[in-house]
Scaffold this active site. Structure first.
Site, PDB file in Angstrom:
ATOM      1  N   GLU A 127      17.117 -44.277 -12.693  1.00 55.00           N
ATOM      2  CA  GLU A 127      17.007 -44.143 -11.232  1.00 55.00           C
ATOM      3  C   GLU A 127      16.551 -45.452 -10.572  1.00 55.00           C
ATOM      4  O   GLU A 127      16.001 -45.442  -9.472  1.00 55.00           O
ATOM      5  CB  GLU A 127      16.037 -43.003 -10.861  1.00 55.00           C
ATOM      6  CG  GLU A 127      16.400 -41.636 -11.403  1.00 55.00           C
ATOM      7  CD  GLU A 127      17.718 -41.051 -10.878  1.00 55.00           C
ATOM      8  OE1 GLU A 127      18.357 -41.689 -10.020  1.00 55.00           O
ATOM      9  OE2 GLU A 127      18.105 -39.968 -11.359  1.00 55.00           O
ATOM     10  N   HIS A 151       9.021 -40.280  -9.264  1.00 50.85           N
ATOM     11  CA  HIS A 151      10.011 -39.194  -9.295  1.00 50.85           C
ATOM     12  C   HIS A 151       9.636 -38.198 -10.382  1.00 50.85           C
ATOM     13  O   HIS A 151       9.419 -38.591 -11.538  1.00 50.85           O
ATOM     14  CB  HIS A 151      11.403 -39.777  -9.564  1.00 50.85           C
ATOM     15  CG  HIS A 151      12.435 -38.764  -9.952  1.00 50.85           C
ATOM     16  ND1 HIS A 151      12.780 -37.706  -9.131  1.00 50.85           N
ATOM     17  CD2 HIS A 151      13.207 -38.637 -11.059  1.00 50.85           C
ATOM     18  CE1 HIS A 151      13.715 -36.981  -9.734  1.00 50.85           C
ATOM     19  NE2 HIS A 151      13.994 -37.514 -10.905  1.00 50.85           N
ATOM     20  N   HIS A 153      10.081 -33.868 -11.909  1.00 48.87           N
ATOM     21  CA  HIS A 153      10.816 -32.608 -11.897  1.00 48.87           C
ATOM     22  C   HIS A 153       9.816 -31.476 -11.704  1.00 48.87           C
ATOM     23  O   HIS A 153       9.481 -30.760 -12.643  1.00 48.87           O
ATOM     24  CB  HIS A 153      11.612 -32.446 -13.204  1.00 48.87           C
ATOM     25  CG  HIS A 153      12.655 -33.499 -13.411  1.00 48.87           C
ATOM     26  ND1 HIS A 153      13.360 -33.634 -14.585  1.00 48.87           N
ATOM     27  CD2 HIS A 153      13.135 -34.459 -12.580  1.00 48.87           C
ATOM     28  CE1 HIS A 153      14.231 -34.637 -14.464  1.00 48.87           C
ATOM     29  NE2 HIS A 153      14.096 -35.161 -13.267  1.00 48.87           N
ATOM     30  N   GLU A 181      -4.441 -27.767   3.924  1.00 48.61           N
ATOM     31  CA  GLU A 181      -4.485 -29.215   3.716  1.00 48.61           C
ATOM     32  C   GLU A 181      -3.089 -29.862   3.766  1.00 48.61           C
ATOM     33  O   GLU A 181      -2.979 -31.075   3.933  1.00 48.61           O
ATOM     34  CB  GLU A 181      -5.148 -29.550   2.376  1.00 48.61           C
ATOM     35  CG  GLU A 181      -4.334 -29.133   1.183  1.00 48.61           C
ATOM     36  CD  GLU A 181      -4.810 -29.771  -0.132  1.00 48.61           C
ATOM     37  OE1 GLU A 181      -4.506 -29.190  -1.176  1.00 48.61           O
ATOM     38  OE2 GLU A 181      -5.456 -30.830  -0.103  1.00 48.61           O
ATOM     39  N   HIS A 222      16.910 -30.562  -8.620  1.00 51.22           N
ATOM     40  CA  HIS A 222      16.605 -31.681  -9.512  1.00 51.22           C
ATOM     41  C   HIS A 222      15.117 -32.040  -9.508  1.00 51.22           C
ATOM     42  O   HIS A 222      14.473 -32.012 -10.554  1.00 51.22           O
ATOM     43  CB  HIS A 222      17.462 -32.896  -9.122  1.00 51.22           C
ATOM     44  CG  HIS A 222      17.275 -34.087  -9.998  1.00 51.22           C
ATOM     45  ND1 HIS A 222      18.288 -34.930 -10.357  1.00 51.22           N
ATOM     46  CD2 HIS A 222      16.170 -34.585 -10.609  1.00 51.22           C
ATOM     47  CE1 HIS A 222      17.830 -35.879 -11.160  1.00 51.22           C
ATOM     48  NE2 HIS A 222      16.538 -35.685 -11.317  1.00 51.22           N
TER      49      HIS A 222
HETATM   50  O1  2HA Z   1      15.710 -38.731 -16.834  1.00 49.71           O
HETATM   51  O2  2HA Z   1      14.603 -37.909 -14.106  1.00 49.71           O
HETATM   52  O3  2HA Z   1      16.690 -38.359 -12.591  1.00 49.71           O
HETATM   53  C1  2HA Z   1      15.204 -39.404 -15.768  1.00 49.71           C
HETATM   54  C2  2HA Z   1      15.436 -38.635 -14.547  1.00 49.71           C
HETATM   55  C3  2HA Z   1      16.719 -38.830 -13.876  1.00 49.71           C
HETATM   56 ZN    ZN Z   2      15.166 -36.737 -12.437  1.00 50.36          ZN
END
Ligand code: 2HA
Ligand code: ZN
Length: 289
Positions: A127, A151, A153, A181, A222
């Protein structure tokens, strides 16, 4: 800790001794335990300050230039600490030099060189276009000197993207309502973008446009991107949003809302398979929407 450079009287240290590197590694470890980083899921980047680069650059050896996959002109000649592509965040604390790297962006913002880390080979996070375009957008906005992009998940956030309309205002309202909050922690709200193929320039452009306006950006089905000026604040923002999403999931569950508003379609899977060179189970594809 380190020695003094006689020319500049700057303290010279090993990369792993630098405070920002220690904090970066700690974040990887903490968030793994939140359950947001199955397998190699998720990634982290930090735009390194000039004086921090000076303190560790003795350790750098520059590899060949590679394409970023997008253009980040406003990050010209800057350095970044990033997680490696395919690396498990779980392993960063024990084996940092194999799982993270420092890169330098070239003069015209189109290429990068690895200059430290990933000692067994490899590339920066898949990414990277999204990380760098987000960091560039934040730099342009220059609010709070935000230098971190993360980032993850986040399970409940992802769950909600099957049930709520993919509308930034509605998502923000629903999550604000879940804990007092929340509007304090993310007053600018949360942007939501529909499902897109990850890893490329298109999703990077969509995300970086949103990150100028919102505190976080959700990628439907995602995960989420957040930004911050300290590692604690960055983690705290993700944690707060995910916690309110968890409460909302419980509330919706109690109310008996079962139907998905949207999901990843068969057409999307086929597009993904093409871009990532996958052979997907035809029987499964057949019953996709
Ligand atoms: O594997 O999260 O979006 C890495 C990620 C791709
Ligand atoms: Zn990801």
């Amino acid at each position: 800790t380190g020695n003094l450079d006689p020319d500049t009287s700057l303290e010279i240290m090993k990369v792993l001794e630098a405070k920002f590197v220690k904090q970066f590694i700690n974040l990887c470890f903490e968030v793994y335990h939140k359950g947001w980083h199955e397998r190699n899921g998720g990634n982290l980047s930090y735009r390194i300050k000039k004086e921090e680069v000076e303190s560790i650059k003795e350790n750098f050896t520059y590899q060949e230039e590679r394409e970023i996959g997008t253009i980040v002109k406003d990050l010209s000649n800057e350095y970044f600490l990033v997680t490696g592509s395919g690396c498990y965040l779980m392993n960063v604390k024990e084996y940092p030099e194999e799982n993270i790297c420092i890169i330098k962006v070239n003069e015209d913002g189109t290429k990068y060189q690895i200059c430290w880390g990933l000692k067994n080979g490899g590339k920066p996070t898949s990414e990277l276009p999204s990380h760098l375009m987000n960091l560039e957008a934040i730099k342009r906005r220059s609010i709070n000197e935000k230098r971190i992009v993360y980032h993850m998940h986040a399970t409940n956030v992802i769950a909600l993207t099957f049930v709520l309309p993919l509308n930034s205002e509605i998502f923000t309202r629903e999550l604000w309502e879940m804990a007092t909050e929340c509007p304090v922690v993310f007053p600018r709200g949360i942007g939501v973008i529909p499902w897109m193929v990850p890893g490329g320039k298109d999703i990077a452009i969509a995300t970086s446009k949103m990150i100028e306006k919102y505190d976080a950006v959700i990628w439907a089905h995602h995960g989420m991107f957040v930004t911050g000026s300290t590692f604690d604040e960055t983690f705290g923002l993700a944690d707060t949003i995910e916690k309110s999403a968890e409460i909302l999931v419980k509330v919706i569950s109690m109310k008996g809302v079962f139907s998905k508003e949207q999901t990843i379609s068969r057409e999307n899977f086929i597009h993904l398979a093409k871009d990532f060179n996958l052979t997907l189970n035809e029987d499964v594809l057949k019953i996709c929407k």
